[in-house]
Motif scaffolding. Sequence first.
Motif, mmCIF file in Angstrom:
data_model
loop_
_atom_site.group_PDB
_atom_site.id
_atom_site.type_symbol
_atom_site.label_atom_id
_atom_site.label_comp_id
_atom_site.label_asym_id
_atom_site.label_seq_id
_atom_site.Cartn_x
_atom_site.Cartn_y
_atom_site.Cartn_z
ATOM 1 N N ILE A 100 48.892 -10.778 75.751
ATOM 2 C CA ILE A 100 48.446 -9.457 75.256
ATOM 3 C C ILE A 100 47.617 -8.739 76.323
ATOM 4 N N TYR A 101 46.759 -9.535 76.939
ATOM 5 C CA TYR A 101 45.917 -8.949 77.982
ATOM 6 C C TYR A 101 46.772 -8.358 79.098
ATOM 7 N N LEU B 148 49.856 -7.649 79.042
ATOM 8 C CA LEU B 148 50.680 -6.537 78.555
ATOM 9 C C LEU B 148 49.870 -5.253 78.445
ATOM 10 N N SER B 149 48.663 -5.437 77.922
ATOM 11 C CA SER B 149 47.814 -4.243 77.771
ATOM 12 C C SER B 149 47.450 -3.664 79.138
ATOM 13 N N VAL B 150 47.162 -4.596 80.058
ATOM 14 C CA VAL B 150 46.867 -4.110 81.421
ATOM 15 C C VAL B 150 48.056 -3.344 81.959
ATOM 16 N N PHE C 267 50.419 -2.056 80.278
ATOM 17 C CA PHE C 267 50.641 -0.829 79.502
ATOM 18 C C PHE C 267 49.692 0.293 79.933
ATOM 19 N N PHE C 268 48.422 -0.063 79.983
ATOM 20 C CA PHE C 268 47.446 0.977 80.329
ATOM 21 C C PHE C 268 47.596 1.455 81.765
ATOM 22 N N ARG C 269 47.939 0.476 82.597
ATOM 23 C CA ARG C 269 48.135 0.863 83.992
ATOM 24 C C ARG C 269 49.295 1.854 84.102
ATOM 25 N N ASN C 270 50.337 1.477 83.409
ATOM 26 C CA ASN C 270 51.501 2.361 83.434
ATOM 27 C C ASN C 270 51.188 3.717 82.812
ATOM 28 N N ARG C 271 50.405 3.628 81.772
ATOM 29 C CA ARG C 271 50.053 4.871 81.089
ATOM 30 C C ARG C 271 49.224 5.775 82.011
#
Lengths: 123, 974
Positions: free
Chosen positions: B37-38, B40-42, B44-48
């Motif tokens: 999750i971590y 993925l979130s990284v 995700f947020f990075r991509n975002r």
Amino acid sequence: MTKKRLLLAEDDELLASLLNFRLKKGGYDVSHRANGKEVKEYLAGTMPDIIVSDIMMPYFSGMELIAYVRKELNSQIPIIIISSAGNEENVLNAFELGANDFISKPVSPSELLVRVARELNKN
Amino acid sequence: MLDTYGTYNGVAFITAPKINTDVLWALSIFFIVLAVIYFLSVFFFRNRISGTARLTRQSKKELSPMISEFLFYEEDANKDEKSNYISLKIEIRELLKNDFNRKILVEVLLDLRKDVSGDTQTRLFALYQDLGLEKDAFEKLKSWHWEVVSKGILELTQMQVVSAYSFITKFINHKTGTIRKQAEIATVTLKPEGINYFLDTTRYKISEWQQLKLLDVIRNQDGFEPPRFRMWLTSKNKHVVLFSLRLIKYYNQNDANASLIELLKHKDNQIKQEAISCIKEFYVAEAIPTLKSIFKKSNTYSKIAVLGAIAEIGSHDDLGFLNEIEKGESDFLVSSKALLAINTIDPESVMPSEGIEVSKEYVAEIKEGQIKLDTTENIEIELPQVSAAAKEIEEKTGVPAIVKDFKEEDTVEESISVDSAPEELPNDVHFNTSIEQSEEEATEQIIVNTEVPEITENKTVEEKEDCEPEQIEALQVTEIIVVDPVVVSGISTKIRSPEAEIFSEPSLRFDFLPLVTNDNTHTTNHTIPKYKPMADSENTSRDIKKIEVEFDEINSIIQSDATIDKPDFDVSKIDFLPIVVEEQKVENELPESSTLDENEDLQGLINEINELNFLPIVMDNEVVDEQHVVDTTPEEVETKNTNSIDGYTLSDFEVQFEDTKNSIPEVKEEKEEISEEPSNTNQVGPVVNDSQDVISWLMAENELRENELENDKVEPIKPIKPFADLIPEPIYYNEHEAYMMGLLDDLEEMGDHREIPLLQELLAEENQSFIKDRISSLIEQFSYTQKTIKQTSSKTPVERELEMPTFNVFADLFKNVDTESKLLLLDEIVSVGDEKEITFLDGLLGDSNLEIRAKAQEVLKLLVEKVSRKTEFEKDLIPRPVGELPIDLSILEPFIETKSKKEYFKTKKTAFVPRASDTLDFDFVLEDTEVLDKKYDKKVLDIQVEANEISSNDNSFLTNIIDFPKKLIGKFNG
């Protein structure tokens, strides 16, 4: 009447876009390059009638550009430097290397247009 | 038992816990999931973030050309540019509906603001407000988050939204420091009077940094006129007082001396020190008593400031106070400052005492009644230098300077008498002490009349007190004395020793000063002027003023009147002046001058003139006596001309006659032209002048000017009609004529071709010729209009449309409204529009806004349908046989019952078809098929028309009847 070719070397896209627009409107054939490498590539193929360049650019600074044009290309085309680092040292360096004019930022596009025209008329 | 148990059962003291592997697995899975999750979130947020950045970059790229277009748009742009501008404006308004885009646009504008200046920057500010972006900033001001509010204020300040001033000023006393400071800067920036408001209202501390920023703002404000900051010296906020004091000092507002003195008593040391600083800056001498009074209660730094101020503005009267401080103050900083102040007010009153070596060898003895001269490094000039100075004087004056060495000559007493205090001796008087010199030699060198208590070089105060005259072992004095009077430019003068000394200092040149002589001072009894022996470089000017100067009258300047009357004046030096011709003398002098023909000089002059053929002819006096010119041969004229210039050289006639042969005909012509003026005809051009008398020469010049003025008037005067003749005679109408003229005036103003029959009637009835003429002209005028109309009406609708200015009320409205309004307007077009709107709607099909495009397409369909239907309807208005009507009259039974078909159509015909008698006199072709004849775009014509979408306002009974069959057909067709 053919338009004068002007090379605009400026890494700030916003300002470059603005100046590009104004210079084009002023009747110049403007080519914009965002970094020193692109400028060098452009100059290898085409020699513009005048160069308007920023000092701080990636790969190849405005100062290096002046030296490159004057010494390696052995060209005397007018070079106008635009920079926010308009301290005495930079200005003197630019002139010593062979810049024809120096404009400190913030720059007035109308003023730039007048200076470009003046430099071209001199030559 | 226990032992056995212990032996066989093996009680373990350390037991490994039982591991629950299920839990372990569960935990492992949990942490793995967490890690995933971590990551993925990284990811995700990075991509975002990068996506947002990319989007921002992309948006900026798209927006920047738009902004450029807006910034450099000019009112006088061509049609394409204007249309492009309008479409861009519509587009940008669409974009601004998106918050993200608004944010990006604000960012772009704020970025550009830093990079551009001048007019472009002003336009940028205007664009910001024009696009309504300031509303976002205003919204930010309402936020609960201080950082958002602060950002809003900053944005409004940077974009110069003056209207935000009143909103921002509310934050000046905000409890959050960041907001408060931002508001302060904004208040001062947005309006010049903002500083007044800020100083009036602020209740909080103004930090040093904030003061600097505020000062920077007002310093760089265009057209800022600083208010009188003394008004805020009474503020209850001590920070305001402090800031005001600094501003007073910065703007040199020295109109608050009383307040400044009062502020010296302030409890706050910072204010006190600032007030002292102002007092020192403005030299408020009346503050000295207060400065002294506050001294004791002040802290160290304030005391230092007070002493500094006294040193600057104090006088000898304050030395007592300073001495007291210097002796009584235990604080080293304060006492040394007091010492410094003493030395500033009275230089050299306190001598160095620390580290001075006491030795007999350094003690110089001075006998009573003799001068004790200071010999310090800065006044000491070695002999070679003196010699050089002497040489310089010699070169300047041409008089040999006498360098007297007192060691060598004993005649010093005769030439020098020192009657002043030694401290006033000029510091350039050269005394070289030589310890090796004998005491006797020293005493012989200078005899001083005054008693001087001190001093010799490198002597301590204690030593000075103990110093005996006989201890001065040697005193070598060298002085430059220029005894003989010097004559420069015919004025006799004398350079005395002080001046000579001044010459020895290369930086000082006094040769611009007037040289003064005194007949009575041709003696060698020189006086050494008063001078401070240790004057520092700052006092140079003061010392110069103390040089004694003896004023004498300069005889050479005042001369007798006779000399003035006959100045030694060389006319050749005023050859830049124009040639003056003395008219009256010309004729008299010509014969006289003819006697000078034999003069060789003049002959040479003539030759010289002849050689100057290349020069242009300039005739200062063009009035030549015709008789003279005609009667004389060119040679004679030449001779006369040259004779008349007696006393002048060729250079006097900068541009004169070069070839008189050629010039004569011109002169004759001119003469003929002005022969009508007898008063001027006796003037001849040769130059007559008194070379000795400049005044008379100038007077002649004036006369010549007068002559020229007169000559200007010589132009032939055309007969002028009497002014009264130019006024037209009044025309009086009788009642009928007045009525008719008034009527015709009205008709001319308001009438058109329809008045022609009336005018023709009037023309037939009218008897008065001028009224008839007027009527005829009006008929002609209106007939022209009629022709034009005919020509216009004969053109095809397309031609007419092309010729007519394209004006569409909707197009005009569209310029200034947002998308919602546009959509509303489009709806209205269906209701109220006609074929004129089709072109406009056609244009909207290419609109950048999808919504408008779709709506325009829809509306266009409806409008075309409406217009087509209308056309058909108009066609139907032409009476046709009943059988041709596309309606089944059987369904109109109720109507037909009341009226017969014949009656109905008769009525209809009467109502809609113009009768022959009603037709106009001119052709007015009504084009029923105007819309269909137009050349529309293919896409317009290809639009599918659906009959059931018509929403027309033509709800008349007749329309319903006509539409009914269509509806039926439509229904049958499904």
